[in-house]
Design an enzyme around this catalytic site. Structure first.
Site, PDB file in Angstrom:
ATOM      1  CE1 TYR A  11      47.130 -27.477  62.955  1.00  0.00           C
ATOM      2  CE2 TYR A  11      47.408 -26.005  65.301  1.00  0.00           C
ATOM      3  CZ  TYR A  11      47.829 -26.089  64.091  1.00  0.00           C
ATOM      4  OH  TYR A  11      48.882 -25.568  63.369  1.00  0.00           O
ATOM      5  CG  HIS A  57      49.634 -31.780  62.211  1.00  0.00           C
ATOM      6  ND1 HIS A  57      49.955 -31.126  60.715  1.00  0.00           N
ATOM      7  CD2 HIS A  57      48.070 -29.791  62.194  1.00  0.00           C
ATOM      8  CE1 HIS A  57      49.226 -30.063  60.240  1.00  0.00           C
ATOM      9  NE2 HIS A  57      48.407 -29.460  60.517  1.00  0.00           N
ATOM     10  CD  GLU A  61      45.151 -30.290  57.547  1.00  0.00           C
ATOM     11  OE1 GLU A  61      44.285 -30.368  57.880  1.00  0.00           O
ATOM     12  OE2 GLU A  61      46.015 -29.336  57.588  1.00  0.00           O
ATOM     13  CG  ASP A  85      40.326 -30.166  56.922  1.00  0.00           C
ATOM     14  OD1 ASP A  85      39.327 -30.071  55.956  1.00  0.00           O
ATOM     15  OD2 ASP A  85      41.058 -29.838  57.371  1.00  0.00           O
ATOM     16  CE1 TYR A 139      49.195 -17.651  58.171  1.00  0.00           C
ATOM     17  CE2 TYR A 139      48.261 -18.262  60.108  1.00  0.00           C
ATOM     18  CZ  TYR A 139      49.031 -17.782  59.837  1.00  0.00           C
ATOM     19  OH  TYR A 139      50.192 -17.686  60.345  1.00  0.00           O
TER      20      TYR A 139
END
Ligand code: CA
Length: 440
Positions: free
Chosen positions: A143, A148, A213, A247, A258
């Site tokens: 990440y 982002h 992504e 992704d 999540y």
């Protein structure tokens, strides 16, 4: 790190004319590895891209044009994936690259023999089916773009977009390796459980927030034994090369599932990779300083810090994302660009990611794949997901047909391309990663 050698010489040309086109992705300075289905035998075979052709490494070795220091690496290419080659390490990769360069360059030492055998050692790329380059045992997705992370964090927590750990630790989750597929395969819209904020209870159905992504992937070369971390100074020896990674993400499924353990079914339904893996050696002319942390940001802890990483840990790789809806393709329209971003926007280098991954003693194995995380840059033109571009539906993208997209629709084709260019170097491409979304 990142030493230039004869294989990078921008003056080199190949006797395969298409490799010499100024805009060729695969000039002789690139020589990326992939696996293709051999048109004669149907066998999965290791190849190297050169212009619009694929060099069948095993066939070339059989013709005696890759003999010498490249023996071990050329033999490892007899497998049906790149894992045995990845397991060998930099010295062998480099020997094979040098041998292939000499066989394919105009007036190279072994060029005459290679050219004489061209009908047996070259396969046209057009019409040849590419396969997964590696058997990926484990997939970890980072990440690492702070832009982002900030953009997405702001949607969840407007006042406090970045989590307090972000600038200290490379964040990642364990992805699903079994559903990684190669460019050209379709992507089916996933089903999942969602719960809109205004709904009383969750429901189950196809995602209504289908996103991509824009990422880069790197493949692990030689692994490390369980319990033996890889230091930052050794990290480069454990990375084989880079590919493009899409992704796919189902944002509505992700939003509901999540917490507290991170992404699960919102990601594991599919990820696409480009078929060609560009070795780190080919990327040497495009190595740059790592992302420069603004004044006031914490320095990385010692195990994630080194001068070499700071001065050469970054990569100048441009990545373009474009889209063509079914209607656009029917009307013969070209895909339209959604964004162009660059690996230099990553807050953490791939070497820090690999080092951090092993820092607890976790063992990596040849062919493991890691994603950088969505690569967004600081501008509106460099955002790595449609979630960010359309601001969760607030500013939909208008296509040339007049169609609007807050998220992806069935029939949309997503195309990611990546390339490197620099003064004094021959430009190289990483090829493309494309897929059409199938409805359910
Ligand atoms: Ca991701």
């Amino acid at each position: 790190m990142a030493r230039l050698n004869e294989t990078h010489d921008p003056a080199l040309e190949s006797w395969i004319e298409s490799a010499n086109d100024a805009d060729a992705d695969f000039p002789i300075q690139n020589l990326p590895f992939g696996v293709f289905s051999h048109p004669d035998s149907g066998r999965a075979t290791v190849g190297i891209a050169i212009g619009d052709q694929i060099l069948d490494v095993t066939a070339a070795y059989g013709k005696g044009v890759l003999d010498g220091p490249a023996d071990d690496a050329a033999r490892a290419c007899g497998a049906e994936n790149l894992n045995p080659l990845m397991a060998l390490g930099g010295r062998d990769w480099s020997a094979l690259r040098a041998a292939v360069s000499r066989a394919l360059r105009s007036n190279g030492e072994t060029a005459q023999a290679a050219q004489a055998a061209q009908d047996e050692i070259l396969v046209p790329m057009a019409g040849t089916r590419m396969l997964m380059p590696a058997a990926i045992g484990d997939y970890t997705d980072f990440y690492a773009s702070i832009y982002h992370a900030t953009n997405v964090g702001r949607m969840m927590r407007p006042d406090n977009p970045l989590m307090p750990n972000y600038k200290h630790i490379p964040i990642a989750y364990h992805g699903r390796a079994s559903s990684i597929v190669v460019s050209g395969e379709p992507c089916r819209r996933p089903f999942g459980q969602t719960k809109p904020a205004n709904a009383e209870s969750p429901s189950f159905g196809p995602t209504r927030a289908f996103d991509y992504e824009t990422e880069m992937a790197f493949y692990v070369g030689p692994g490390n034994p369980l319990g033996q971390p890889v230091s930052l100074s050794e990290a480069e020896d454990h990375i084989f090369g880079l590919s493009i990674l899409n992704d796919w993400s189902a944002r509505d499924i992700q939003a509901w599932e999540y917490q507290p353990l991170g992404p699960f079914l919102a990601k594991s339904f599919a990820s696409h990779v480009s078929p060609w893996v560009v070795p780190l050696e080919a990327l040497a002319p495009f190595r740059r300083a790592a992302y420069r942390r603004p004044d006031g940001d914490p320095a990385p802890l010692d195990y994630l810090a080194s001068d070499a990483n700071e001065t050469q840990g970054g990569f100048d790789v441009h990545i373009q994302v474009s889209i063509a809806s079914q209607q656009m393709r029917k009307d013969g329209m070209e895909p339209v660009t959604l964004a162009v971003t660059n690996m230099q926007h990553l807050y953490w280098t791939i070497f820090q990611m690999l080092t951090h991954h092993t820092s607890n003693g976790c063992n990596l194995r040849p062919g493991d794949m890691m994603g950088t995380g969505t690569i967004s840059g600081p501008t509106d033109e460099s955002l790595g997901s449609i979630l960010e571009i359309a601001r969760r539906g607030a500013t939909p993208v208008t296509l040339p047909t007049g169609e609007e997209r807050s998220f992806l629709a069935d029939g949309d084709e997503l195309i990611m391309r990546a390339w490197c260019e620099a003064d004094g170097a021959r430009s190289i491409g990483l090829g493309e990663c494309r897929a059409v979304i199938e409805g359910v």
